[in-house]
Design a protein around this motif. Structure first.
Motif, short mmCIF file in Angstrom:
data_model
loop_
_atom_site.label_atom_id
_atom_site.label_comp_id
_atom_site.label_asym_id
_atom_site.label_seq_id
_atom_site.Cartn_x
_atom_site.Cartn_y
_atom_site.Cartn_z
N ASP A 263 0.87 -1.17 0.00
CA ASP A 263 0.00 0.00 0.00
C ASP A 263 0.91 1.22 0.00
N VAL A 264 0.97 1.90 -1.12
CA VAL A 264 1.93 2.99 -1.30
C VAL A 264 1.46 4.23 -0.54
N GLU A 265 2.36 4.78 0.25
CA GLU A 265 2.06 6.02 0.98
C GLU A 265 2.67 7.23 0.30
N PHE A 266 3.92 7.09 -0.16
CA PHE A 266 4.60 8.20 -0.83
C PHE A 266 5.47 7.68 -1.97
N SER A 267 5.63 8.52 -2.98
CA SER A 267 6.62 8.33 -4.04
C SER A 267 7.29 9.69 -4.23
N SER A 268 8.00 9.88 -5.34
CA SER A 268 8.63 11.18 -5.59
C SER A 268 8.77 11.40 -7.08
N VAL A 269 9.21 12.60 -7.45
CA VAL A 269 9.35 12.97 -8.85
C VAL A 269 10.84 12.99 -9.21
N ASN A 270 11.20 12.20 -10.20
CA ASN A 270 12.58 12.12 -10.67
C ASN A 270 12.63 12.40 -12.17
N TYR A 271 13.78 12.80 -12.66
CA TYR A 271 13.94 13.07 -14.09
C TYR A 271 13.58 11.83 -14.91
N LYS A 272 13.98 10.68 -14.42
CA LYS A 272 13.69 9.44 -15.15
C LYS A 272 12.18 9.20 -15.26
N ASP A 273 11.43 9.62 -14.23
CA ASP A 273 9.97 9.48 -14.29
C ASP A 273 9.40 10.34 -15.41
N GLY A 274 9.96 11.53 -15.58
CA GLY A 274 9.52 12.37 -16.68
C GLY A 274 9.80 11.73 -18.03
N LEU A 275 11.00 11.16 -18.17
CA LEU A 275 11.35 10.49 -19.42
C LEU A 275 10.43 9.32 -19.72
N ALA A 276 9.94 8.65 -18.68
CA ALA A 276 9.06 7.50 -18.87
C ALA A 276 7.70 7.88 -19.44
N THR A 277 7.41 9.18 -19.47
CA THR A 277 6.08 9.62 -19.90
C THR A 277 6.10 10.39 -21.21
N VAL B 268 2.50 2.58 -15.16
CA VAL B 268 2.44 3.46 -14.00
C VAL B 268 3.88 3.85 -13.68
N PRO B 269 4.27 5.12 -13.92
CA PRO B 269 5.64 5.53 -13.61
C PRO B 269 5.86 5.59 -12.09
N GLY B 270 7.05 6.06 -11.73
CA GLY B 270 7.41 6.16 -10.31
C GLY B 270 8.48 5.15 -9.97
N ILE B 271 9.75 5.59 -10.01
CA ILE B 271 10.85 4.65 -9.83
C ILE B 271 11.15 4.40 -8.36
N ASP B 272 10.42 5.06 -7.46
CA ASP B 272 10.58 4.74 -6.04
C ASP B 272 9.25 4.83 -5.32
N LEU B 273 9.17 4.15 -4.20
CA LEU B 273 7.93 4.14 -3.42
C LEU B 273 8.24 3.74 -1.99
N ALA B 274 7.37 4.14 -1.09
CA ALA B 274 7.45 3.73 0.31
C ALA B 274 6.03 3.49 0.81
N GLY B 275 5.87 2.44 1.61
CA GLY B 275 4.53 2.12 2.11
C GLY B 275 4.56 0.96 3.06
N VAL B 276 3.42 0.26 3.12
CA VAL B 276 3.24 -0.82 4.09
C VAL B 276 2.73 -2.07 3.37
N THR B 277 3.31 -3.21 3.71
CA THR B 277 2.86 -4.47 3.13
C THR B 277 1.60 -4.97 3.83
N SER B 278 1.01 -6.02 3.29
CA SER B 278 -0.23 -6.56 3.85
C SER B 278 -0.04 -7.09 5.26
N ASP B 279 1.20 -7.46 5.64
CA ASP B 279 1.45 -7.94 7.00
C ASP B 279 1.94 -6.82 7.92
N GLY B 280 1.85 -5.58 7.46
CA GLY B 280 2.16 -4.44 8.33
C GLY B 280 3.60 -3.98 8.35
N ALA B 281 4.43 -4.52 7.48
CA ALA B 281 5.84 -4.12 7.46
C ALA B 281 6.02 -2.83 6.67
N ALA B 282 6.74 -1.88 7.25
CA ALA B 282 7.05 -0.63 6.56
C ALA B 282 8.26 -0.85 5.67
#
Length: 315
Positions: free
Chosen positions: A32-46, A59-73
Motif C-alpha cells: 500500500d503505497v504512501e509516498f513516491s517522488s518525482v525524478n527526471y527518469k519518471d519524466g522520461l518514462a512519460t 504506472v511511472p514512479g521509480i521509487d515508493l514507500a509504504g506498508v505491506t499486507s502484514d504491516g511491514a514498513a
C-alpha cells in the motif's frame, strides 16, 4: 485503484490519472503505497522520446514507500520499477520481495521519499568518493547540477561530513548556501575551457550529476589523486576528454549506479541514510508535496529543469 498512467498512442503518449486501474499480478508482495517522488527518469518514462518505458500502459514512479499486507514498513526503488513494471504512482504496487528494503528506524515514509532514488544516489556518490580516499582536508569538492535532487542532497551530506563544498548551478544560490555550500559557481565555470586537455587543479573530488561537457571539465580540473563520482547525463552522454588527467594527475572517474545495486548494499546504504549519512536538511529539501493530480505539471517541470530540491507524491 487510483493511478497515474502513461500510455503510448499513435500520436505519442497520453498521461492521466485513472480511477479504476487494475493492479498487475507480477510480484509476490503487495505494498500500500504512501509516498513516491518525482525524478527526471519518471519524466522520461512519460514522453515518446524518453527511451525509458518498456511497457504500455505504464504506472511511472521509480521509487515508493509504504506498508505491506502484514504491516511491514518498506521502501523500494530502481530495478524495473516504473520502467517495465508498474511503479509508485498508484495506491498499490506489487513488488518482488527481494527488491524490498525495510524502512530504517528514524525515517518516515515521507522522509524516505524526500531522500528517494535521488538521495540514495547522492549517498552512493559520497561513499564512492570516500572509498577513493577523498577526505575533508584534501580541498574543495565540487557538486554539479547542485539544485536537483541528487546534487542538493550531495551538498547537504558532504557539508555535514566536514567537506568544503562548491556547488555548480544556474538556480538560486542562497538555497544551496543554506544547505552548506561555501560557494556557488556557474555551469560554464564548472565546464571550463574545452580546448585545453588539462586545467588548473581545483577540486579534490566531485559529484557530477550532469555528464557531457561539464563532466569533462571536472576531470580536467581535478587535483592530483582526485576523483569524480559520475551519476547523471542531463548534459549529454558523450565525454570529450584526453587521458592526460588520468596518467599525469592520477585521477579517478567513478561510475555510480542506483538502479541495479545488489540488495544487501542497498539496504546497508539506506541504514546509513538514516544515521551517519542522513541529510541534515532532510525535511527542508522537500520543496513541494503533491498528489496524483499534480503529477502532470511536475513531470513536465522536471523535464524542463525547473524543479528545485525534492517533490514528494502523497498517495
Amino acid at each position: 485503484m487510483r493511478a497515474f498512467v502513461a500510455e503510448k498512442t499513435d500520436d505519442g503518449v497520453t498521461r492521466a490519472v485513472r480511477e479504476d486501474f487494475e493492479l498487475d499480478s507480477d510480484g509476490d508482495v503487495v505494498v500500500d503505497v504512501e509516498f513516491s517522488s518525482v525524478n527526471y527518469k519518471d519524466g522520461l518514462a512519460t514522453i515518446a522520446k524518453g527511451q525509458v518505458a518498456r511497457i504500455s500502459p505504464l504506472v511511472p514512479g521509480i521509487d515508493l514507500a509504504g506498508v505491506t499486507s502484514d504491516g511491514a514498513a518498506v521502501l523500494a526503488h530502481g530495478y524495473d520499477l516504473g520502467v517495465s513494471r508498474h511503479g509508485g504512482y498508484a495506491e498499490q504496487a506489487r513488488v518482488p520481495s527481494e527488491w524490498l528494503v525495510p524502512l530504517p528506524d528514524g525515517l518516515s515514509a515521507r522522509q524516505a521519499m524526500a531522500i528517494g532514488t535521488a538521495g540514495y544516489t547522492a549517498a552512493r556518490c559520497v561513499m564512492a568518493l570516500e572509498a577513493a580516499g577523498v577526505t575533508p582536508d584534501g580541498g574543495p569538492v565540487l557538486v554539479t547540477g547542485a539544485s536537483g535532487g541528487v546534487g542538493s542532497t550531495a551538498v547537504d551530506i558532504l557539508a555535514a561530513r566536514g567537506y568544503e563544498v562548491v556547488a555548480s548551478s544556474g538556480k538560486d544560490p542562497a538555497w544551496l548556501r543554506e544547505l552548506g555550500a561555501s560557494d556557488v559557481i556557474s555551469r560554464e565555470e564548472a565546464a571550463g575551457d574545452a580546448s585545453r586537455p588539462m586545467e588548473k587543479s581545483r577540486w579534490a573530488g566531485a559529484v557530477d550529476c550532469v555528464g557531457g561537457a561539464t563532466l569533462a571539465g571536472v576531470v580536467r580540473s581535478l587535483k592530483y589523486g582526485g576523483a569524480v563520482a559520475a551519476c547523471g547525463n542531463t548534459g549529454g552522454i558523450k565525454l570529450e576528454a584526453t587521458v592526460l588527467p588520468f596518467i599525469l594527475r592520477d585521477v579517478s572517474l567513478l561510475g555510480v549506479d542506483s538502479v541495479q545495486t545488489p540488495i544487501e548494499a542497498r539496504r546497508e546504504t539506506w541504514a546509513r541514510l538514516a544515521t551517519d549519512l542522513r541529510p541534515p536538511h532532510l525535511d527542508e529539501a522537500i520543496t513541494r508535496e503533491i498528489g496524483l493530480d499534480g503529477l502532470e505539471e511536475a513531470l513536465s517541470a522536471v523535464l524542463r529543469g525547473e524543479l528545485q530540491g525534492r517533490t514528494v507524491v502523497k498517495l
